[in-house]
Design an enzyme around this catalytic site. Structure first.
Site, PDB file in Angstrom:
ATOM      1  N   ARG A 172       1.120  -1.668   7.497  1.00 14.82           N
ATOM      2  CA  ARG A 172       1.874  -1.892   8.735  1.00 14.82           C
ATOM      3  C   ARG A 172       2.595  -3.241   8.745  1.00 14.82           C
ATOM      4  NH1 ARG A 172      -2.759   0.871   9.941  1.00 14.82           N
ATOM      5  NH2 ARG A 172      -2.635   2.635  11.392  1.00 14.82           N
ATOM      6  N   SER A 232       0.831  -1.196   0.000  1.00 21.70           N
ATOM      7  CA  SER A 232       0.000   0.000   0.000  1.00 21.70           C
ATOM      8  C   SER A 232       0.872   1.255   0.000  1.00 21.70           C
ATOM      9  CB  SER A 232      -0.894  -0.014   1.247  1.00 21.70           C
ATOM     10  OG  SER A 232      -1.924   0.928   1.142  1.00 21.70           O
ATOM     11  N   PRO A 233       0.423   2.331  -0.639  1.00 18.97           N
ATOM     12  CA  PRO A 233       1.189   3.575  -0.573  1.00 18.97           C
ATOM     13  C   PRO A 233       1.343   4.038   0.876  1.00 18.97           C
ATOM     14  CG  PRO A 233      -0.480   3.695  -2.280  1.00 18.97           C
ATOM     15  CD  PRO A 233      -0.774   2.461  -1.489  1.00 18.97           C
ATOM     16  N   TYR A 276      -7.725  14.170   1.283  1.00 17.80           N
ATOM     17  CA  TYR A 276      -6.924  14.973   0.378  1.00 17.80           C
ATOM     18  C   TYR A 276      -7.815  15.563  -0.719  1.00 17.80           C
ATOM     19  CZ  TYR A 276      -3.310  12.790   3.161  1.00 17.80           C
ATOM     20  OH  TYR A 276      -2.562  12.371   4.222  1.00 17.80           O
ATOM     21  N   ARG A 280      -8.170   5.153  -5.407  1.00 13.08           N
ATOM     22  CA  ARG A 280      -8.360   4.918  -3.966  1.00 13.08           C
ATOM     23  C   ARG A 280      -9.471   5.831  -3.473  1.00 13.08           C
ATOM     24  NH1 ARG A 280      -4.117   3.938   0.932  1.00 13.08           N
ATOM     25  NH2 ARG A 280      -4.595   1.810   0.266  1.00 13.08           N
ATOM     26  N   LEU A 322      -5.467  -3.195   8.535  1.00 14.87           N
ATOM     27  CA  LEU A 322      -4.935  -4.044   9.610  1.00 14.87           C
ATOM     28  C   LEU A 322      -4.934  -5.525   9.231  1.00 14.87           C
ATOM     29  CD1 LEU A 322      -6.597  -2.317  12.716  1.00 14.87           C
ATOM     30  CD2 LEU A 322      -4.390  -1.823  11.655  1.00 14.87           C
TER      31      LEU A 322
END
Length: 360
Positions: free
Chosen positions: A328, A25-26, A184, A232, A305
């Site tokens: 993560r 993922s970015p 954003y 996204r 997650l």
């Protein structure tokens, strides 16, 4: 296992095939200078490609200096940045992964310090700048009031997205993702929390999605038809009166009908500090990917997650998504795909330099 697990089955979008369905993922690193990456970015994403992921995305790569989240964010608007990112894309490819780039504009969340310095707005006297947004509504208390974009300025930013896509194509990236999530710029157009416009870029969902549609058109004008394009989305704002999952499904149906977008990367939140997520647990955002996949008939990526290989396999095996996007888990262990292969009964493919790791 007698059959290849879904997690390790190749997947094809247009002319591009990834060796498995594990996607990096970015993840912003806040470590560039004037938008230009460096050795940190090379080692960070190189390790993840060597670790066995199928698709490796850059962090959010911004279309202009004032479109960056922080002064340390990556950008792609000049030749030096293109040359660096060409090196990065070539490395990812050489290590067996598909290089992807996320194209972004931070909008009203621009001009802040990196997370380890508190994500605090940077005053002009300290090198900050005025953010841009659909309406002059700050992200939260204490944040800089953004400049409300005029139609001509929107057109200029649309052109910047196209220019960045052109440079990304020349640099050798094989998948582009338009960032319309996490508060954003393009998400702030979609969200009623941030978009109070009364012109053709506001109002109902058709108006609020107009900027995104114009960006898609412009990017597709530079991004070859044989290469895939992802978007996204934040599928809910987690705030009453904000963007909803129902609207996300409607938008995904429209993108499916257009035929120029190949996958929806289904995330959530980021439009407001008032958001309240009922429960943060592994896979808490997977239902967004599942619903959009089944109701809109478009491929989706699941995020949130996802750490356990068997959980990732369940998501794919039960048709809840087409890709899993990991963040993560791969920060903690770039070799997660190799360990996942072992867990699912496969012998992982390693670069020849790492073959001795089979004994580990």
């Amino acid at each position: 296992m007698s059959a290849v697990p879904h997690l390790f089955q190749p997947v094809t979008f247009r002319s591009v095939t990834a060796r498995n369905r594990i996607t990096v993922s970015p993840m912003c690193q806040y470590s560039a200078e004037d938008g230009l990456g460096n050795d940190w970015h090379i080692q960070n994403l190189g390790a993840k490609a060597a670790g066995g992921a199928g698709i490796v995305f850059t962090e959010a790569t911004h279309v202009s200096a004032i479109g960056r989240i922080t002064p340390g964010c990556l950008g792609l608007w000049n030749d030096a940045q293109e040359a660096f990112l060409a090196r990065l894309a070539a490395l990812i490819s050489r290590l067996g992964a598909v290089p992807g780039i996320q194209i972004a504009h931070a909008g009203r969340k621009a001009s802040v310090t990196p997370p380890w310095e508190g994500n605090k707005p940077i005053p002009h006297a300290a090198g900050g700048w005025t953010p841009l947004a659909p309406s002059a509504i700050p992200f939260g208390e204490g944040y800089t009031i953004p400049e409300a974009l005029r139609p001509g300025q929107i057109a200029e930013i649309v052109g910047q997205f196209a220019a960045t896509a052109r440079l990304a194509r020349r640099a050798g990236f094989k998948i582009a993702e338009i960032h319309a999530a996490h508060g954003y710029l393009l998400h702030s157009f979609l969200s009623p929390l941030a978009n109070h416009r009364d012109d053709s870029y506001g109002g109902d969902l058709a108006g609020r999605s107009r900027a995104l549609m114009e960006v898609i058109d412009a990017v597709r004008g530079e991004w070859p038809a044989e290469l895939p394009l992802f978007v996204r989305l934040s599928c809910t704002d987690w705030v009453e009166g904000g963007f909803t999952l129902e609207e996300a499904v409607m938008l995904a149906k429209r993108l499916k009908a257009r035929g120029d977008v190949d996958l929806i990367d289904c995330s959530s939140g980021g439009a407001s500090p008032a958001q309240r997520i009922p429960s943060l647990h592994p896979g808490y955002q997977v239902p967004f990917a599942e619903r959009i996949r089944h109701e809109a008939g478009i491929a989706t990526g699941a995020v949130g997650l996802i750490r356990d290989p068997f959980h990732a396999e369940e998501i794919l095996g039960n048709g809840r998504a087409d890709l899993v996007f990991l963040a993560r888990a791969l920060l903690a262990d770039p070799a997660w795909p190799q360990r996942a292969a072992r867990s699912l009964g496969l012998t992982p493919e390693l670069p020849p330099q790492y073959q001795r790791a089979h004994l580990a």
